[in-house]
Motif scaffolding. Structure first.
Motif, PDB file in Angstrom:
ATOM      1  N   ARG A 101     -21.765 -37.369  12.620  1.00 40.17           N
ATOM      2  CA  ARG A 101     -20.594 -36.936  13.391  1.00 40.17           C
ATOM      3  C   ARG A 101     -19.927 -38.148  14.053  1.00 40.17           C
ATOM      4  N   THR A 102     -20.727 -39.100  14.495  1.00 37.91           N
ATOM      5  CA  THR A 102     -20.167 -40.302  15.106  1.00 37.91           C
ATOM      6  C   THR A 102     -19.319 -41.065  14.106  1.00 37.91           C
ATOM      7  N   ILE A 103     -19.806 -41.181  12.878  1.00 35.59           N
ATOM      8  CA  ILE A 103     -19.057 -41.876  11.831  1.00 35.59           C
ATOM      9  C   ILE A 103     -17.712 -41.194  11.591  1.00 35.59           C
ATOM     10  N   GLU A 104     -17.685 -39.885  11.768  1.00 38.33           N
ATOM     11  CA  GLU A 104     -16.436 -39.142  11.578  1.00 38.33           C
ATOM     12  C   GLU A 104     -15.569 -39.120  12.830  1.00 38.33           C
ATOM     13  N   GLY A 105     -15.990 -39.871  13.865  1.00 40.58           N
ATOM     14  CA  GLY A 105     -15.139 -40.041  15.031  1.00 40.58           C
ATOM     15  C   GLY A 105     -15.413 -39.116  16.187  1.00 40.58           C
ATOM     16  N   THR A 106     -16.487 -38.333  16.126  1.00 41.58           N
ATOM     17  CA  THR A 106     -16.840 -37.432  17.218  1.00 41.58           C
ATOM     18  C   THR A 106     -17.971 -38.056  18.018  1.00 41.58           C
ATOM     19  N   GLY A 107     -17.655 -38.632  19.156  1.00 41.85           N
ATOM     20  CA  GLY A 107     -18.653 -39.336  19.953  1.00 41.85           C
ATOM     21  C   GLY A 107     -19.455 -38.395  20.832  1.00 41.85           C
ATOM     22  N   SER A 108     -20.593 -38.894  21.298  1.00 35.73           N
ATOM     23  CA  SER A 108     -21.443 -38.128  22.204  1.00 35.73           C
ATOM     24  C   SER A 108     -20.866 -38.142  23.612  1.00 35.73           C
ATOM     25  N   LYS A 109     -21.063 -37.042  24.320  1.00 29.86           N
ATOM     26  CA  LYS A 109     -20.628 -36.956  25.712  1.00 29.86           C
ATOM     27  C   LYS A 109     -21.829 -36.858  26.655  1.00 29.86           C
ATOM     28  N   LEU A 110     -23.033 -37.025  26.115  1.00 35.46           N
ATOM     29  CA  LEU A 110     -24.220 -36.813  26.938  1.00 35.46           C
ATOM     30  C   LEU A 110     -24.497 -37.946  27.917  1.00 35.46           C
ATOM     31  N   GLY A 111     -23.891 -39.108  27.707  1.00 32.10           N
ATOM     32  CA  GLY A 111     -24.152 -40.229  28.608  1.00 32.10           C
ATOM     33  C   GLY A 111     -23.767 -39.953  30.043  1.00 32.10           C
ATOM     34  N   ASP A 112     -22.855 -39.017  30.262  1.00 29.27           N
ATOM     35  CA  ASP A 112     -22.421 -38.672  31.616  1.00 29.27           C
ATOM     36  C   ASP A 112     -23.051 -37.381  32.131  1.00 29.27           C
ATOM     37  N   ALA A 113     -23.900 -36.743  31.338  1.00 31.03           N
ATOM     38  CA  ALA A 113     -24.512 -35.482  31.760  1.00 31.03           C
ATOM     39  C   ALA A 113     -25.451 -35.719  32.937  1.00 31.03           C
ATOM     40  N   PRO A 114     -25.415 -34.882  33.957  1.00 30.00           N
ATOM     41  CA  PRO A 114     -26.206 -35.137  35.173  1.00 30.00           C
ATOM     42  C   PRO A 114     -27.711 -35.155  34.942  1.00 30.00           C
ATOM     43  N   ASP A 115     -28.207 -34.442  33.920  1.00 32.75           N
ATOM     44  CA  ASP A 115     -29.639 -34.460  33.645  1.00 32.75           C
ATOM     45  C   ASP A 115     -30.065 -35.685  32.841  1.00 32.75           C
ATOM     46  N   ILE A 116     -29.095 -36.467  32.393  1.00 32.23           N
ATOM     47  CA  ILE A 116     -29.378 -37.579  31.490  1.00 32.23           C
ATOM     48  C   ILE A 116     -28.961 -38.920  32.071  1.00 32.23           C
ATOM     49  N   ALA A 117     -27.764 -39.002  32.639  1.00 37.50           N
ATOM     50  CA  ALA A 117     -27.201 -40.279  33.069  1.00 37.50           C
ATOM     51  C   ALA A 117     -28.107 -41.101  33.983  1.00 37.50           C
ATOM     52  N   PRO A 118     -28.807 -40.504  34.964  1.00 37.24           N
ATOM     53  CA  PRO A 118     -29.620 -41.336  35.860  1.00 37.24           C
ATOM     54  C   PRO A 118     -30.790 -42.042  35.176  1.00 37.24           C
ATOM     55  N   PHE A 119     -31.110 -41.654  33.951  1.00 35.74           N
ATOM     56  CA  PHE A 119     -32.251 -42.246  33.246  1.00 35.74           C
ATOM     57  C   PHE A 119     -31.817 -43.250  32.180  1.00 35.74           C
ATOM     58  N   LEU A 120     -30.527 -43.571  32.147  1.00 39.22           N
ATOM     59  CA  LEU A 120     -30.006 -44.492  31.137  1.00 39.22           C
ATOM     60  C   LEU A 120     -29.461 -45.751  31.786  1.00 39.22           C
ATOM     61  N   ASP A 121     -29.864 -46.906  31.234  1.00 35.11           N
ATOM     62  CA  ASP A 121     -29.274 -48.149  31.716  1.00 35.11           C
ATOM     63  C   ASP A 121     -27.892 -48.320  31.094  1.00 35.11           C
ATOM     64  N   PRO A 122     -27.101 -49.273  31.574  1.00 31.88           N
ATOM     65  CA  PRO A 122     -25.735 -49.413  31.059  1.00 31.88           C
ATOM     66  C   PRO A 122     -25.658 -49.644  29.556  1.00 31.88           C
ATOM     67  N   ALA A 123     -26.638 -50.361  29.000  1.00 27.74           N
ATOM     68  CA  ALA A 123     -26.609 -50.624  27.554  1.00 27.74           C
ATOM     69  C   ALA A 123     -26.734 -49.333  26.769  1.00 27.74           C
ATOM     70  N   ALA A 124     -27.664 -48.474  27.185  1.00 30.16           N
ATOM     71  CA  ALA A 124     -27.852 -47.203  26.475  1.00 30.16           C
ATOM     72  C   ALA A 124     -26.613 -46.334  26.604  1.00 30.16           C
ATOM     73  N   LYS A 125     -26.003 -46.306  27.769  1.00 25.90           N
ATOM     74  CA  LYS A 125     -24.779 -45.518  27.950  1.00 25.90           C
ATOM     75  C   LYS A 125     -23.655 -46.054  27.071  1.00 25.90           C
ATOM     76  N   GLN A 126     -23.566 -47.375  26.981  1.00 28.01           N
ATOM     77  CA  GLN A 126     -22.511 -47.976  26.170  1.00 28.01           C
ATOM     78  C   GLN A 126     -22.685 -47.612  24.699  1.00 28.01           C
TER      79      GLN A 126
END
Length: 593
Positions: A276-301
């Motif tokens: 799906r990413t290859i087709e241009g549909t990116g993930s939105k989970l990097g900002d999800a409240p249950d997920i974002a606090p456990f990701l460093d900036p590199a993983a979010k990027q």
């Protein structure tokens, strides 16, 4: 791994570009993330998905890393720790059945998100083998394909370092034997001419594909195949492959395709999250409240990245394929292709579960694809289910993912071999490492190669791409002497010193509170180079040159001097020589301003 340039893992690219020597071991996090050892526990009155079916209410007993009981009215021994499960769902630890693992922190992040086992589908066999053979409580278990089987100019050869390849069926058994001798747990084959992605790439022919599968089976090992098109998928299954590890995207399958795959007892790992990413549909989970606090900036990027070359979608192809396979009872395994663009470890397993349900799977069928099915198909029969006698790899979540699949993200607890992960400590570590670093000294070299922050300076040459440049680092009169010889080599030559300013090698560091890099240098009148690596650069550095004289002089490089550099996501700073010949460079008082 999806082909370059659609996605290239940062870790592999950096290693190929820099030829870095093995980094020093990072300080152990076990003491802060884990208790002293497994404690007997009872998870009481939880909804239980045991990997195959749903138990509306059950209690699960765990002792010494093993599940010792599952039932509705189990007696709980006195003194055991009781965890209330009402309103929660207990699942087996999840699998990622398609990833590319290069370092321990990727497995640590996997575990934080409830992924207790990762199946690697191409990486450095020595590094992956070491991670597999020395398991740790604070990271997911690993199994690896090691080096994949591909043609001399096929997918897998484009990452800047040589790998063994194959051209004819007669060489199949020797090639396969070499892979298992170096530690592969199963064989990964590339049979993909690129047509599904609008490109043309060399690939092995069908007789060689068939011979590789036969050779793997002669060693009683699985053979799985990377494909791009429906025709390649069909040929792989017809040749006896145990599974295909991407879903085709060029066209919808004809009626009966699912029955054909089922008749061959094969499985499919769709990897919809990366497709799906290859087709241009990116993930939105990097900002999800249950997920974002456990990701460093590199993983979010990386999670938010889209590949530079995107392919127009073929509407309905994935859904039609999933329906065909589902209705025929073909096992569909959950895999992500992390850490390619749009994916990251652990998080993308939850993304993949959601995409599979959107494509037509029931939540319980999708969950089986992340638990019991990969365990069964890859022969890991000690896990993947919740049953007496199996490993206590467990995930406890709020809500009911057997009806609402996104509830897998609402993590309450993760147990790996019976030991509970301290997710709060991991979250605190991520928060601390994400704080901007302010101006000040990095290294004055009075006490050696260790900087004020980050990892010690290490040698970095073109050795990994079979170059022969050499370099040594020495502390001389309280300064760092970088000396060696650059030998001309294609596609690049270099020798120098590398600093990773983050909490681990190549971890992202926020230097936006500073404006420039400054150091003293003296040399032999030759030009030298400063390279800065960032997440956004995708492994390609931004560079500046300087020419030091025989006496120490000041050299200042504003971040704005590096075209396209984003100082919030710096991963490495390299100083050294790229011009052929012997060199001697001395630097001192490296600082941020």
């Amino acid at each position: 791994m999806i082909r370059h340039p659609l996605a290239v893992t940062l870790r592999l690219t950096l290693l190929a570009l820099l030829g870095c020597s093995a980094p020093p071991k990072a300080p152990s996090t076990t003491a802060t993330l884990w208790g002293s050892g497994p404690k007997p526990i009872a998870i009481r009155d939880a909804r239980v998905f045991d990997g195959q079916r749903v138990l509306p209410r059950a209690t699960v007993l765990v002792k010494d890393a093993t599940i010792i009981g599952v039932g509705t009215d189990l007696a709980i021994p006195p003194g055991i720790e009781v965890i209330e499960g009402k309103g929660k769902t207990l699942l087996p630890g999840l699998f990622d059945a398609h990833a590319h693992v290069f370092e321990a922190p990727q497995l640590e992040q996997s575990l934080v998100f409830g992924v207790t086992t990762v199946l690697d589908m191409f990486s450095d066999p020595k590094a992956a083998g070491a991670l597999r053979d020395k398991p740790a409580a604070n990271r997911a278990d690993l199994r690896t394909a090691g080096t994949l089987a591909t043609s001399p100019k096929g997918h897998g050869t484009e990452y800047g370092f040589p790998i063994p390849t194959i051209t004819k069926p007669a060489d199949a058994q020797a090639f396969v034997d070499a892979r298992f001798a170096e530690g592969s747990d199963y064989l990964k084959i590339v049979f993909d001419g690129g047509a599904a992605y609008g490109i043309k790439t060399e690939t092995i022919d069908e007789p060689t594909l068939d011979a590789l599968i036969v050779a793997a089976h002669a060693r009683k090992k699985l053979a799985v195949v990377h494909i791009g098109s429906l025709a390649e998928a069909r040929a792989s299954i017809a040749g006896g492959a145990d599974g295909i590890v991407h879903l085709f995207r060029d066209r919808a399958p004809e009626a009966g395709f699912g029955a054909f795959v089922a008749s061959k007892h094969a499985f499919v790992t769709p990897t919809l999250s990366v497709l799906r990413t290859i087709e241009g549909t990116g993930s939105k989970l990097g900002d999800a409240p249950d997920i974002a606090p456990f990701l460093d900036p590199a993983a979010k990027q990386v999670l938010g990245d889209l590949p530079k070359l995107r392919i127009a979608p073929n509407p309905g192809v994935f859904e039609r394929a999933i329906a065909e396979l589902r209705d025929a009872g073909v096992p569909l395994l959950v895999g992500t292709d992390a850490p390619n663009a749009g994916t990251t470890f652990g998080v993308s397993v939850h993304e993949e579960l959601g995409l599979l349900v959107q494509a037509g799977l029931s939540p319980t069928t999708a969950l089986a694809g992340a638990t019991s099915l990969p365990a069964e198909r890859y022969g890991l029969r000690d896990r993947g289910r919740i049953a007496a006698g199996l490993r206590a790899d467990l995930l406890l979540v709020e809500g009911d993912p057997t009806t609402t699949i996104s509830d897998t993200r609402r993590i309450v607890g993760v147990w790996h071999a019976g030991v509970k992960l301290d997710r709060a400590a991991y979250r605190a570590r991520i928060a601390e490492s994400s704080k901007p670093i302010g101006p000040g000294m990095i290294s004055d070299f009075e006490t050696g190669l260790a900087p004020r922050f980050g990892q010690p300076w290490i040698t970095s040459t073109d050795e990994m791409i079979k170059g022969t440049s050499t370099v040594t680092l020495a502390i001389v009169n309280g300064a760092l002497e970088i000396a060696g010889t650059v030998v001309a080599h294609q596609p690049a030559s270099w020798a120098g010193a590398m600093l990773s300013p983050g909490t681990r090698m190549f971890a992202t560091t926020d230097l936006s509170a500073t404006k420039a890099l400054r150091f003293l240098a003296k040399g032999d009148g030759k030009p030298y180079v400063v390279m800065v690596f960032t997440v956004r650069g995708g492994g390609m550095p931004v560079t500046r040159t300087f020419t030091p004289g025989p006496a120490f002089g000041e050299h200042v490089f504003a971040w704005t001097d590096f075209v396209g550099l984003e100082p919030t996501e710096i991963q490495g700073i390299w100083i050294g020589a790229t011009s052929p010949g012997a060199f001697r460079l001395v630097i001192d008082n490296v600082e941020l301003r």
